[in-house]
Write an enzyme that holds these catalytic residues in place. Structure first.
Site, PDB file in Angstrom:
ATOM      1  N   ALA A   1      21.420 102.073  87.177  1.00 48.67           N
ATOM      2  CA  ALA A   1      21.466 102.689  85.839  1.00 48.67           C
ATOM      3  C   ALA A   1      21.081 104.164  85.923  1.00 48.67           C
ATOM      4  O   ALA A   1      21.634 105.008  85.205  1.00 48.67           O
ATOM      5  CB  ALA A   1      20.538 101.941  84.887  1.00 48.67           C
TER       6      ALA A   1
ATOM      7  N   ASP B   1      17.403  98.525  80.735  1.00 48.26           N
ATOM      8  CA  ASP B   1      17.397  99.494  81.842  1.00 48.26           C
ATOM      9  C   ASP B   1      18.006 100.828  81.403  1.00 48.26           C
ATOM     10  O   ASP B   1      17.389 101.883  81.559  1.00 48.26           O
ATOM     11  CB  ASP B   1      18.196  98.957  83.043  1.00 48.26           C
ATOM     12  CG  ASP B   1      17.414  97.953  83.863  1.00 48.26           C
ATOM     13  OD1 ASP B   1      16.446  97.394  83.326  1.00 48.26           O
ATOM     14  OD2 ASP B   1      17.775  97.727  85.036  1.00 48.26           O
TER      15      ASP B   1
END
Ligand code: PMV
Length: 316
Positions: free
Chosen positions: A110, A152
């Protein structure tokens, strides 16, 4: 033209992983000690749409067009191009460097996505708002993790401690008493998609037990929020250890993670738990600053790698 760049931090989930997929709250913090960084350079000799990618950590040196259509880097740039309503991206060279351990629950994927979206949008002269970065990064997560909660991409985009409830607006947490965390990697790779799908199967077979565990985790998260926002931060320790116990019951721990939690507690940590999807990856321990080195040493002796001591202050 000089290179433009953007970076994004790693993250640690303090409380509530897995249950957060099932609409219980979770708390996560950015970990600025590790970063993904993306540099973008113009390529005046290249053709429109010709993008050279270099990511030494994953031994990648290739043209974007040569990557599979669903490769996360290609997907990220395709999504950005569409979001900006561009026919083609200009010719450019991208270099990706990251100090975030991969497959360890620190959000490396991410973070690369967020850094890349920001760097390329700066290069194009149209910096994307956080809300768009977060939404696009979520699309990439969906492709790779099956059914991600979105925690995330949210904590990594906003770079603040967050109280996160799936589908709800982000809530930034005020940290009254800064606290110290020790992050320790078991060295065992963890697959978010695998752990999440095993929990899904477990819940299908035993809905009542799993829902009760999720509820219980959700209650810990609410208590933790109080201690983060009003103190005393030391009280987070017992909640962390309790959360680890519940994650064990969900079946996402690993004997090595259980051992590391034990070792941290014996060495004087106030609490410890696995962090992220589990089955490998990291544990986090709440430590007093004066005790951090001792706990770190004990974990190193039991085989932990990539140890990070970090202070959670809520300040950039
Ligand atoms: O990406 P990881 O390994 O830190 O795990 C993400 C946390 C989970 O709750 C297990 C999954 C999710 O999408 O929230």
């Amino acid at each position: 033209m000089p290179a433009v760049h953007a970076s994004a931090p790693g993250k640690a989930i303090l409380f509530g992983e897995h249950a957060v997929v099932y609409h219980r709250p979770a708390i996560a913090v950015p970990i600025e000690d590790v970063q993904a960084r993306v540099y973008v350079l113009a390529n005046p000799l290249g053709n429109v749409g010709q993008i050279q990618l270099e990511a030494p950590a994953i031994h990648l040196d290739a043209e974007l067009a040569a990557l599979e259509a669903d490769h996360p880097l290609r997907l990220t740039l395709d999504l950005l191009k569409d979001a900006m309503r561009l026919e083609h991206l200009p010719a450019m060279k991208l270099r990706i460097v990251s100090s975030i351990p991969v497959a360890a629950g620190l959000g490396s994927g991410a973070a690369v996505t967020v850094a890349m979206l920001r760097a390329v949008s700066i290069f194009l002269g149209r910096l994307l708002p956080d809300s768009s970065v977060c939404a696009l990064a979520y699309e990439v997560e969906k492709k790779y993790h099956g059914n991600p909660s979105g925690i995330d991409n949210t904590v990594i985009t906003y770079r603040k401690p967050v109280y996160f409830l799936r589908g709800e607006p982000i809530q930034i947490l005020r940290v009254t008493q800064p606290f110290t965390l020790l992050i320790a990697d078991s060295g065992i790779p963890s697959s978010t998609a695998k752990a999440v799908s095993e929990v899904r199967l477990g819940r299908q077979h035993n809905p009542q037990q799993y829902e009760a565990l999720f509820d219980h985790i959700g209650e810990l998260v609410e208590k933790a929020r109080q201690f983060i926002e009003n103190g005393p931060a030391d009280n987070l320790g017992a909640l962390m250890t309790h959360n680890h116990q519940l994650l064990r019951e969900l079946g996402v721990s690993h004997p090595k993670l259980d051992q590391m939690v034990e070792v941290a507690l014996k060495a004087g940590a106030l609490g410890a738990k696995l962090s992220g999807s589990g089955q490998g990856g990291n544990i986090i321990a709440l430590v007093r600053p004066e005790n951090a080195q001792a706990v770190q040493q004990a974990l190193r002796e039991c085989g932990a790698v990539n140890l990070i001591i970090t202070r959670v202050t809520g300040k950039p």
